[in-house]
Scaffold this motif. Sequence first.
Motif, PDB file in Angstrom:
ATOM      1  N   TRP A  95      -7.175   6.255   6.632  1.00  0.00           N
ATOM      2  CA  TRP A  95      -8.301   5.661   5.247  1.00  0.00           C
ATOM      3  C   TRP A  95      -8.216   4.189   5.070  1.00  0.00           C
ATOM      4  CZ3 TRP A  95      -4.873   2.478   1.864  1.00  0.00           C
ATOM      5  CH2 TRP A  95      -3.609   2.911   2.360  1.00  0.00           C
ATOM      6  N   GLU A  96      -8.714   3.693   4.451  1.00  0.00           N
ATOM      7  CA  GLU A  96      -9.518   2.538   3.914  1.00  0.00           C
ATOM      8  C   GLU A  96      -9.297   2.355   2.234  1.00  0.00           C
ATOM      9  OE1 GLU A  96     -13.688   2.728   3.950  1.00  0.00           O
ATOM     10  OE2 GLU A  96     -13.315   2.381   6.563  1.00  0.00           O
ATOM     11  N   TRP A  97      -8.745   1.002   2.337  1.00  0.00           N
ATOM     12  CA  TRP A  97      -8.550   0.238   0.605  1.00  0.00           C
ATOM     13  C   TRP A  97      -9.368  -0.981   0.785  1.00  0.00           C
ATOM     14  CZ3 TRP A  97      -6.525   2.822  -3.030  1.00  0.00           C
ATOM     15  CH2 TRP A  97      -5.932   2.539  -4.117  1.00  0.00           C
ATOM     16  N   SER A  98      -9.962  -1.066  -0.900  1.00  0.00           N
ATOM     17  CA  SER A  98     -10.130  -2.592  -1.150  1.00  0.00           C
ATOM     18  C   SER A  98      -9.715  -3.452  -1.511  1.00  0.00           C
ATOM     19  CB  SER A  98     -11.652  -2.712  -1.348  1.00  0.00           C
ATOM     20  OG  SER A  98     -12.583  -1.398  -1.125  1.00  0.00           O
ATOM     21  N   TYR A  99      -9.902  -4.981  -1.245  1.00  0.00           N
ATOM     22  CA  TYR A  99      -8.706  -5.868  -2.038  1.00  0.00           C
ATOM     23  C   TYR A  99      -9.400  -7.412  -2.321  1.00  0.00           C
ATOM     24  CZ  TYR A  99      -4.842  -3.806   0.519  1.00  0.00           C
ATOM     25  OH  TYR A  99      -3.732  -3.505   0.999  1.00  0.00           O
TER      26      TYR A  99
ATOM     27  N   ASN B 179       2.073   1.608   8.296  1.00  0.00           N
ATOM     28  CA  ASN B 179       0.768   1.900   8.147  1.00  0.00           C
ATOM     29  C   ASN B 179       0.235   0.401   8.718  1.00  0.00           C
ATOM     30  OD1 ASN B 179       0.305   3.305   5.293  1.00  0.00           O
ATOM     31  ND2 ASN B 179       1.208   1.843   4.076  1.00  0.00           N
TER      32      ASN B 179
ATOM     33  N   PRO C 229       1.106  -1.270  -0.055  1.00  0.00           N
ATOM     34  CA  PRO C 229       0.177  -0.002   0.322  1.00  0.00           C
ATOM     35  C   PRO C 229       0.837   1.268   0.088  1.00  0.00           C
ATOM     36  CG  PRO C 229      -0.314  -1.504   2.337  1.00  0.00           C
ATOM     37  CD  PRO C 229       0.622  -1.765   1.100  1.00  0.00           C
ATOM     38  N   ARG C 230       0.209   2.026  -0.485  1.00  0.00           N
ATOM     39  CA  ARG C 230       0.964   3.524  -0.698  1.00  0.00           C
ATOM     40  C   ARG C 230       0.815   4.658   0.744  1.00  0.00           C
ATOM     41  NH1 ARG C 230       2.361   0.116  -4.452  1.00  0.00           N
ATOM     42  NH2 ARG C 230       3.386   1.534  -6.266  1.00  0.00           N
TER      43      ARG C 230
ATOM     44  N   ARG D 217      -9.526  -1.296   6.450  1.00  0.00           N
ATOM     45  CA  ARG D 217      -8.876   0.440   7.241  1.00  0.00           C
ATOM     46  C   ARG D 217      -7.662   0.079   7.479  1.00  0.00           C
ATOM     47  NH1 ARG D 217     -12.913   0.922  12.424  1.00  0.00           N
ATOM     48  NH2 ARG D 217     -11.532   2.909  12.354  1.00  0.00           N
ATOM     49  N   TYR D 218      -7.039   1.604   7.576  1.00  0.00           N
ATOM     50  CA  TYR D 218      -5.970   1.544   7.603  1.00  0.00           C
ATOM     51  C   TYR D 218      -5.369   2.354   8.252  1.00  0.00           C
ATOM     52  CZ  TYR D 218      -3.288  -1.304   3.879  1.00  0.00           C
ATOM     53  OH  TYR D 218      -3.123  -2.798   3.265  1.00  0.00           O
TER      54      TYR D 218
ATOM     55  N   THR E 148     -12.743  -4.905   3.053  1.00  0.00           N
ATOM     56  CA  THR E 148     -12.340  -3.719   2.948  1.00  0.00           C
ATOM     57  C   THR E 148     -11.639  -3.808   3.995  1.00  0.00           C
ATOM     58  OG1 THR E 148     -14.074  -2.201   1.445  1.00  0.00           O
ATOM     59  CG2 THR E 148     -13.099  -1.600   2.876  1.00  0.00           C
TER      60      THR E 148
END
Length: 278
Positions: free
Chosen positions: A216-220, A151, A38-39, A264-265, A262
Amino acid sequence: MPTVPPERARPSERESHQHRQAAESFGSDAERYDRARPRYPEAMVDRIVAGSPGRDVLDVGCGTGIAARQFQAAGCTVLGVDADARMAALARQLGSEVEVEVATFEAWDPAGRTFDVVVAGQAWHWIDPVAGAARAARVLRPGGRLAAFWNVGEPPPEAAEAFAAVYRRVLPDSPFNLQGTAKAALDGYQALFTKAADGIREAGGFSAPEQWRFDWEWSYSRDAWLDQLPTQGAFTRLPPDTLAQVLEGVGAAVDAMGGGFTMRYATVAVTAARTGAA
């Protein structure tokens, strides 16, 4: 390490920065590392730059240049330092204006150069916290900022429990904390945040360290999650057959959740400003 906290603290074991084999294992698949990791939140990059006297950045443990390219995009000039020549080579390839020097930060020779910002993304725990902060103080201009950031992934409870069951079955003796819960992840990293802050205080030459948090969030998808899993420190040196068992079990768990989830980061930066004269 998006979801796997660092190694569990054991009084008889070495500190994380002394585990050089683990620290230098990520280059075994540098392309996957860059593709899957992840960025960092743009808001964090912008705040670090805004809190610094200029835009000359030293990226410590730069890896494949993920953070370096983000700071470049924010208008910074970036020099990277990394102990792994394989990671450094990819960073140079992917960042057209990223220069990278191969060395551990503790042994790196700044050759009289100074910077406005010293950053370390997902890397400061591999560096002696006091020696690293002292070296950062020596290369920072007055008012320059040191920012070490991580992260920390907080998977949904059902994902955390399912992944932990796989880890307990396949890796019962892992030296890493693989409980998989959000609380375990944050608790594991809090020890790193505290150690980084204590190192800054002991080294001297900095304002009182602060913690900045960005959520922030990211979906995998299933494939995206399995792509990044081998880049985490708990898995980079596993035998291929063991890694295959982990991936099979985790893949089945993601399938059972509908093929994705999803994350959560929380990205946490431990940061302080250089005080005094150069």
